[in-house]
Design a protein around this motif. Sequence first.
Motif, PDB file in Angstrom:
ATOM      1  N   GLN A 183      16.618   2.707 -12.658  1.00 13.87           N
ATOM      2  CA  GLN A 183      17.465   3.966 -12.024  1.00 13.87           C
ATOM      3  C   GLN A 183      17.345   5.054 -13.387  1.00 13.87           C
ATOM      4  OE1 GLN A 183      21.129   3.101 -10.750  1.00 13.87           O
ATOM      5  NE2 GLN A 183      21.816   5.309 -10.745  1.00 13.87           N
ATOM      6  N   LYS A 184      17.372   4.894 -14.536  1.00 12.99           N
ATOM      7  CA  LYS A 184      17.455   5.765 -15.718  1.00 12.99           C
ATOM      8  C   LYS A 184      16.003   6.489 -15.841  1.00 12.99           C
ATOM      9  CE  LYS A 184      21.320   4.799 -18.400  1.00 12.99           C
ATOM     10  NZ  LYS A 184      21.967   3.739 -19.115  1.00 12.99           N
ATOM     11  N   LEU A 185      14.732   5.498 -15.782  1.00 16.03           N
ATOM     12  CA  LEU A 185      13.547   5.919 -15.742  1.00 16.03           C
ATOM     13  C   LEU A 185      13.151   7.051 -14.500  1.00 16.03           C
ATOM     14  CD1 LEU A 185      11.763   2.710 -16.499  1.00 16.03           C
ATOM     15  CD2 LEU A 185      11.702   5.018 -17.982  1.00 16.03           C
ATOM     16  N   ASP A 235      19.846  -4.041 -18.067  1.00 19.12           N
ATOM     17  CA  ASP A 235      19.427  -4.664 -16.705  1.00 19.12           C
ATOM     18  C   ASP A 235      18.414  -3.808 -16.220  1.00 19.12           C
ATOM     19  OD1 ASP A 235      20.561  -6.297 -14.044  1.00 19.12           O
ATOM     20  OD2 ASP A 235      20.265  -4.225 -13.490  1.00 19.12           O
ATOM     21  N   ILE A 236      17.350  -4.632 -15.277  1.00 19.96           N
ATOM     22  CA  ILE A 236      16.210  -4.048 -14.777  1.00 19.96           C
ATOM     23  C   ILE A 236      16.560  -2.993 -13.648  1.00 19.96           C
ATOM     24  CG2 ILE A 236      15.985  -5.855 -13.172  1.00 19.96           C
ATOM     25  CD1 ILE A 236      12.957  -5.328 -13.393  1.00 19.96           C
ATOM     26  N   GLU A 237      17.601  -3.230 -13.110  1.00 17.63           N
ATOM     27  CA  GLU A 237      17.901  -2.291 -12.051  1.00 17.63           C
ATOM     28  C   GLU A 237      18.333  -0.634 -12.528  1.00 17.63           C
ATOM     29  OE1 GLU A 237      16.845  -1.795  -8.978  1.00 17.63           O
ATOM     30  OE2 GLU A 237      16.016  -3.834  -9.196  1.00 17.63           O
ATOM     31  N   ALA A 286       4.727  -1.938 -14.666  1.00 21.87           N
ATOM     32  CA  ALA A 286       4.972  -2.432 -16.087  1.00 21.87           C
ATOM     33  C   ALA A 286       6.336  -3.114 -16.265  1.00 21.87           C
ATOM     34  CB  ALA A 286       4.469  -1.059 -16.780  1.00 21.87           C
ATOM     35  N   LEU A 287       7.317  -2.123 -15.633  1.00 20.67           N
ATOM     36  CA  LEU A 287       8.563  -2.437 -15.997  1.00 20.67           C
ATOM     37  C   LEU A 287       8.796  -4.118 -15.227  1.00 20.67           C
ATOM     38  CD1 LEU A 287      11.273  -0.852 -16.771  1.00 20.67           C
ATOM     39  CD2 LEU A 287      11.992  -0.784 -14.189  1.00 20.67           C
ATOM     40  N   GLN A 288       8.298  -4.333 -14.199  1.00 19.23           N
ATOM     41  CA  GLN A 288       8.311  -5.680 -13.478  1.00 19.23           C
ATOM     42  C   GLN A 288       8.028  -6.663 -14.372  1.00 19.23           C
ATOM     43  OE1 GLN A 288       9.697  -5.297 -10.230  1.00 19.23           O
ATOM     44  NE2 GLN A 288      10.541  -7.394 -10.592  1.00 19.23           N
ATOM     45  N   GLY A 289       6.787  -6.529 -15.257  1.00 25.53           N
ATOM     46  CA  GLY A 289       6.079  -7.300 -16.254  1.00 25.53           C
ATOM     47  C   GLY A 289       7.023  -7.464 -17.393  1.00 25.53           C
ATOM     48  N   MET A 290       7.688  -6.366 -17.832  1.00 26.20           N
ATOM     49  CA  MET A 290       8.503  -6.565 -18.966  1.00 26.20           C
ATOM     50  C   MET A 290       9.862  -7.438 -18.786  1.00 26.20           C
ATOM     51  SD  MET A 290       8.944  -2.365 -20.493  1.00 26.20           S
ATOM     52  CE  MET A 290       7.268  -1.533 -21.213  1.00 26.20           C
ATOM     53  N   TYR A 291      10.145  -7.425 -17.484  1.00 26.53           N
ATOM     54  CA  TYR A 291      11.459  -8.463 -17.230  1.00 26.53           C
ATOM     55  C   TYR A 291      10.888  -9.729 -16.574  1.00 26.53           C
ATOM     56  CZ  TYR A 291      14.491  -4.635 -18.045  1.00 26.53           C
ATOM     57  OH  TYR A 291      15.527  -3.801 -18.841  1.00 26.53           O
ATOM     58  N   GLY A 292       9.447  -9.793 -16.620  1.00 30.29           N
ATOM     59  CA  GLY A 292       8.901 -11.067 -15.668  1.00 30.29           C
ATOM     60  C   GLY A 292       8.072 -11.932 -16.650  1.00 30.29           C
ATOM     61  N   PHE A 293       6.891 -12.361 -16.401  1.00 30.90           N
ATOM     62  CA  PHE A 293       6.085 -13.165 -17.210  1.00 30.90           C
ATOM     63  C   PHE A 293       5.442 -12.575 -18.628  1.00 30.90           C
ATOM     64  CE2 PHE A 293       5.641 -14.796 -12.703  1.00 30.90           C
ATOM     65  CZ  PHE A 293       6.072 -16.332 -12.822  1.00 30.90           C
TER      66      PHE A 293
END
Lengths: 144, 144, 327, 327
Positions: C217-219, C211-213, C231-238
């Motif tokens: 947190q782990k990062l 899960d993204i959240e 980058a994380l937002q992108g990996m879970y987005g478009f």
Amino acid sequence: MSFAMRMKLADEILRKESVKDLYINGEKNGFEFDVQLAYYRGHYLSTIDEIGVLLDGEQIPQEAVTFEINGKEMPLYKLPYAVTEFWSQVEPAKIRVLKKGGVEAGDHEIELKLMIRVPYMEIGPDHNFMPLDCGDKATVTFTE
Amino acid sequence: MSFAMRMKLADEILRKESVKDLYINGEKNGFEFDVQLAYYRGHYLSTIDEIGVLLDGEQIPQEAVTFEINGKEMPLYKLPYAVTEFWSQVEPAKIRVLKKGGVEAGDHEIELKLMIRVPYMEIGPDHNFMPLDCGDKATVTFTE
Amino acid sequence: MSNIKLGATLFCYGTEYARGQYDFEECVKQAAEAGAEGYEIVATQMIPSYPNVSEEFLGQVEDLRNKYGIGPVGYGANNDKGMMVDRNLTDDEMLADTIIDLKSANKLGCKVMRSQYMLSPEAFERLAPYAELFDVKVGIEIHNPETPCSPTMRKYLDVIKKTGSKHLGFVPDFGCFSVAPNKPQWIKALKAGVKEEHLQMAASMRYAGVDIEEARQKLMEAGADPAINEALQGMYGFVQFKPKEALPGLLEEFTEILPYCFEMHGKFHYLSEDCVEPSIPYEELLPFIKKSDFDGYLICEYEDELYCGGTEFTKRQLQMEKRILNS
Amino acid sequence: MSNIKLGATLFCYGTEYARGQYDFEECVKQAAEAGAEGYEIVATQMIPSYPNVSEEFLGQVEDLRNKYGIGPVGYGANNDKGMMVDRNLTDDEMLADTIIDLKSANKLGCKVMRSQYMLSPEAFERLAPYAELFDVKVGIEIHNPETPCSPTMRKYLDVIKKTGSKHLGFVPDFGCFSVAPNKPQWIKALKAGVKEEHLQMAASMRYAGVDIEEARQKLMEAGADPAINEALQGMYGFVQFKPKEALPGLLEEFTEILPYCFEMHGKFHYLSEDCVEPSIPYEELLPFIKKSDFDGYLICEYEDELYCGGTEFTKRQLQMEKRILNS
Ligand SMILES: [Mn+2]
Ligand SMILES: [Mn+2]
């Protein structure tokens, strides 16, 4: 909504070299400048959620500001309703500001606040679309 | 509201001689006609309260009709929101109607329903303005 | 037997166009020089009198066809459901707007129009007779994170089958077949000070379906630079991606919709000099389409997340496509 | 000492203009031939790019000034409070629109702008600094059934006095001094089959202050043709009238606002060959103004309720005004 997209494809959104004094009946009574739409495509003006101009941090009254594209000079209040007025991203809008006596000689900061809804990027229910921050500011020198 | 003003300054609102077949990819697929604003001044399109076209008494679907002024061809649904689109009384609008196969040869009655609010004649509280009936109908002969 | 024509969307030159480096003519010229046999025009981007096509613009389009040998073959429509100040457009209104797009596509001579899923399946269904009237095929773009048979796309597939209309279909965008992280976002994160190990860690978690959240947190716990968030937002987005093992399943989905495709978007985000798109499996996709009965344009589409301009990359993309298709 | 200049509003030719018999040039030419020294332009009626003035139109206005010797002196603004689909415009919005009108008036070289009472006293007050900036005097039109000091007009008078601005004032429309029935409505009613005796009866009741509903009932009982209703509506509406004895009181009201008038509307509805307006007491009004300190344009304004065109009547009106003022 805390996050807002920015897409500054061009270096300048608010075009510094376009800033000019505005004359009424031969006297300085305001200023004007050009602004490009900061996105890869054009938008209907009705996607504008917020627009305003600040001079040295001070808000100009809304009725004293107009926005011109396609040869139409419009009061700001109409923009969020302008469903037939399409703003091409390569045709800068001209913003005109009435200000009695004009701007004093010297450096001044002009800020344009401009928030747009990206109308095909729905991010939630109830008319919730991706916000796009198309604002910009610039410090320019006015002469006597 | 039972009473509606009419101001037919010109004889024809719906201009008979302007009625024409509309072609798509070389085939008849609709018709078009010009209409003048029936008032002594122009109006923003946003004063339109109701607009629609009937052919021989039958309502054409709204999405199949467009309204053009100032070089802009617009879908009907936008008109009541078009606060920056001003319709001059001496520049007829062009109405285009999509209809598969076009109109059969012979006489047909074209009716335009068009109700406008006269925006400076307030006749009551709660956004109540003088209604103006700018509609018209005409019987025209279509050929093969 | 497939009949694949290669095109480019002028959107590839969006950065150059926005900066005033290219005007419309230069975009057409560049697409022709890159080897495109036709171009897609994103209507909201490059039609001066959008949503209408003026005679003046039409004249320019014809002049450029004579000059550079290519013209518009695809009309990229947007479906601006959120364009009104206080409410979403209704199906009636979305339909009416899309009919205006059909008129413009037809006027430009485009036989295909790309639409977006903001146009509901119900409105899409009602569009069929109008698409037929103008003889313009309308395809819903299948864009990452959707996949050819994701629940949303299946609704459109149902409509296409129900109407039986040859004028309704899909425009798959190859971004939906991503099986590795997006390269530009990786580059941007590194430039912003993010460590490669943290990006690797993020990608691994994404592959594993974390899960993204939880990933965020782990990062943070691992000491990643906060700049990793984009980058994380992108990996879970478009620009999200699946593990390589998901590819056979995706191609199976692709097979199901292929009979209804009349245009495809050869999306690419980056092409190094060896002409390899790091996230999209062109080596598998193109032979797959070549073997199919697809008849239409493969429109290459560069998404310029690095704001570096698409001129060079678009040339490489067309070279790459030709190499794979001719091998 | 008064300084009365005679002008005409091109609105006089509204019927000819709407029918395409006159274009803008012909309207200006006719006003010049009728003897106007300047004209008023109703912006929503004749400015092609309303609410903005294009360079093209400005050029035409200057050409016509050279050709016919007259130019725009008054800008007739409308205040379209009801222009939005679902609500009235706010004061902020009405103010913003009126500032656009000021820009256009200024661009056309008009020193006076007619506004309407849809612009609230509060918005009118906030307009003062902008009117000064553009050096355009803005007058609220006093239109029948208002009178110079009716309660609504008194609110504007208070604002004018409070601001002390020389750029706020009034434009009285002489229709507000009507002391006899409107002639065109009388003519139209007769044509529609109404008997003269019933019209006389209606007028008598109006003079006597009988309520409209009661008057309507009495007329029906007396066997009046129902076509009398339009005339009756007028008698109690925009063309209502008072008994002749009310004139001294009206002129007293006029005296109070005269210092704040910089333009007047010489309204007329009908002028027979003897050049007498049957409902408006020009023989009393004009000498009254001549004796005052009024300095500005008396703009003659024909209201074409008969749809017969204003060309001939406007000539007569200017003759009549000259005759009375020069006697
Ligand atoms: Mn795409
Ligand atoms: Mn008047």
